[in-house]
Design a protein around this motif. Sequence first.
Motif, short mmCIF file in Angstrom:
data_model
loop_
_atom_site.label_atom_id
_atom_site.label_comp_id
_atom_site.label_asym_id
_atom_site.label_seq_id
_atom_site.Cartn_x
_atom_site.Cartn_y
_atom_site.Cartn_z
N PHE A 25 0.84 -1.21 0.00
CA PHE A 25 0.00 0.00 0.00
C PHE A 25 0.87 1.26 0.00
CE2 PHE A 25 -4.16 -1.70 2.14
CZ PHE A 25 -4.46 -2.39 0.99
N LEU A 26 1.93 1.23 0.79
CA LEU A 26 2.83 2.38 0.87
C LEU A 26 3.41 2.69 -0.50
CD1 LEU A 26 4.34 4.43 2.69
CD2 LEU A 26 6.10 2.67 3.03
N GLY A 27 3.82 1.67 -1.25
CA GLY A 27 4.35 1.90 -2.58
C GLY A 27 3.29 2.42 -3.54
N ALA A 28 2.13 1.78 -3.54
CA ALA A 28 1.08 2.15 -4.48
C ALA A 28 0.54 3.55 -4.23
CB ALA A 28 -0.06 1.13 -4.41
N GLN A 29 0.54 4.00 -2.98
CA GLN A 29 -0.02 5.30 -2.62
C GLN A 29 1.06 6.32 -2.24
OE1 GLN A 29 -2.99 5.85 -3.79
NE2 GLN A 29 -3.96 6.49 -1.89
N PHE A 30 2.32 6.00 -2.48
CA PHE A 30 3.40 6.81 -1.94
C PHE A 30 3.28 8.29 -2.29
CE2 PHE A 30 7.78 8.47 -1.83
CZ PHE A 30 8.08 8.19 -0.50
N LEU A 34 2.74 11.64 0.14
CA LEU A 34 3.59 12.82 0.18
C LEU A 34 2.79 14.10 -0.03
CD1 LEU A 34 6.65 11.82 -2.05
CD2 LEU A 34 6.66 12.11 0.43
N TRP A 35 1.86 14.03 -0.96
CA TRP A 35 1.16 15.23 -1.43
C TRP A 35 0.48 16.02 -0.31
CZ3 TRP A 35 -4.39 15.76 -2.49
CH2 TRP A 35 -4.70 16.95 -3.17
N PRO A 36 -0.23 15.39 0.65
CA PRO A 36 -0.87 16.19 1.70
C PRO A 36 0.14 17.00 2.52
CG PRO A 36 -1.81 13.99 1.66
CD PRO A 36 -0.61 13.96 0.77
N SER A 37 1.30 16.41 2.78
CA SER A 37 2.32 17.15 3.54
C SER A 37 2.85 18.33 2.72
CB SER A 37 3.48 16.22 3.92
OG SER A 37 3.03 15.23 4.84
N PHE A 38 3.03 18.13 1.43
CA PHE A 38 3.48 19.22 0.57
C PHE A 38 2.44 20.34 0.51
CE2 PHE A 38 6.53 16.47 -2.22
CZ PHE A 38 7.37 16.33 -1.13
N TRP A 194 -5.30 17.48 5.55
CA TRP A 194 -5.38 16.74 6.82
C TRP A 194 -6.09 15.40 6.64
CZ3 TRP A 194 -2.13 17.53 10.39
CH2 TRP A 194 -1.65 18.82 10.67
N VAL A 195 -7.14 15.37 5.85
CA VAL A 195 -7.82 14.10 5.58
C VAL A 195 -6.89 13.15 4.83
CG1 VAL A 195 -9.71 13.01 4.31
CG2 VAL A 195 -10.14 15.07 5.66
N GLY A 196 -6.10 13.72 3.92
CA GLY A 196 -5.14 12.90 3.18
C GLY A 196 -4.14 12.20 4.08
N GLN A 197 -3.79 12.84 5.20
CA GLN A 197 -2.86 12.22 6.13
C GLN A 197 -3.44 10.94 6.74
OE1 GLN A 197 0.12 13.14 6.33
NE2 GLN A 197 0.31 15.33 6.00
N ALA A 198 -4.77 10.86 6.76
CA ALA A 198 -5.41 9.68 7.35
C ALA A 198 -5.14 8.42 6.53
CB ALA A 198 -6.91 9.91 7.47
N GLN A 199 -4.64 8.58 5.31
CA GLN A 199 -4.33 7.40 4.51
C GLN A 199 -3.24 6.54 5.16
OE1 GLN A 199 -4.75 7.96 -0.06
NE2 GLN A 199 -3.83 9.85 0.71
#
Length: 226
Positions: A25-30, A34-38, A194-199
């Motif tokens: 999952f980490l690879g597929a959604q990597f 990253l994007w929410p933090s950016f 912030w919601v994206g971080q929940a991934q």
Amino acid sequence: MFIGHFGVGFGAKPLAPKVSLGTLFLGAQFIDLLWPSFLLLGIERVRIVPGATAVTPLSFDHYPYSHSLVAVCGWAMLMGLGHFALRRDRIGAMVLALLVLSHWGLDALVHRPDLPLYPGSAALIGLDAWSSPPLTLAIELPLFTLGVWLYARATAPADAAGRWGLIALVVFLLFIYAGNLLGPPPPSAEAIAWVGQAQWLLVLWGYWVDKHRLASVGARRRATQV
């Protein structure tokens, strides 16, 4: 795209049986992790534009460091090399690198032309499947279904948590997807971030499920024949 990426993560398990579902999952959604933090750091930008596409109201104005093709190739290499350094698993490292790259390819199918080739690129890529909800569903749902089937075929529950945890994860992902399609637009770009971080919780859920599942008899038999 959302569940399509998770479908690819599920489906990669037979190719890399030593790699946990959480890592897949980490690879597929990597790059979407990253994007929410950016966004929160102000490095990249998104706007909420109702009607921007028939599927999502998001207008991706600037995300060259997470979503340009050159950047994604760099992230893929970093992911693969990092896994190999930690696990000395060459096949797993290659699969993880390909999963990171797959994210850009799948996004290119559904996004409007907004994916840059490199930071500063004037050329933008996107086939705009999001202009058609039926087309979007025709891409994502079969991809997700196939991925889950491949994962379930390659593994077997070691206990009740392995069985029901997987079912709950699949149902939850479908529920989130339905909410994304049918729910109201998000209130702000910051809320999206912030919601994206929940991934990350979905990645952790993948690790938990995988700990409660073992290689299936069929998968073990196929492995001995290779």
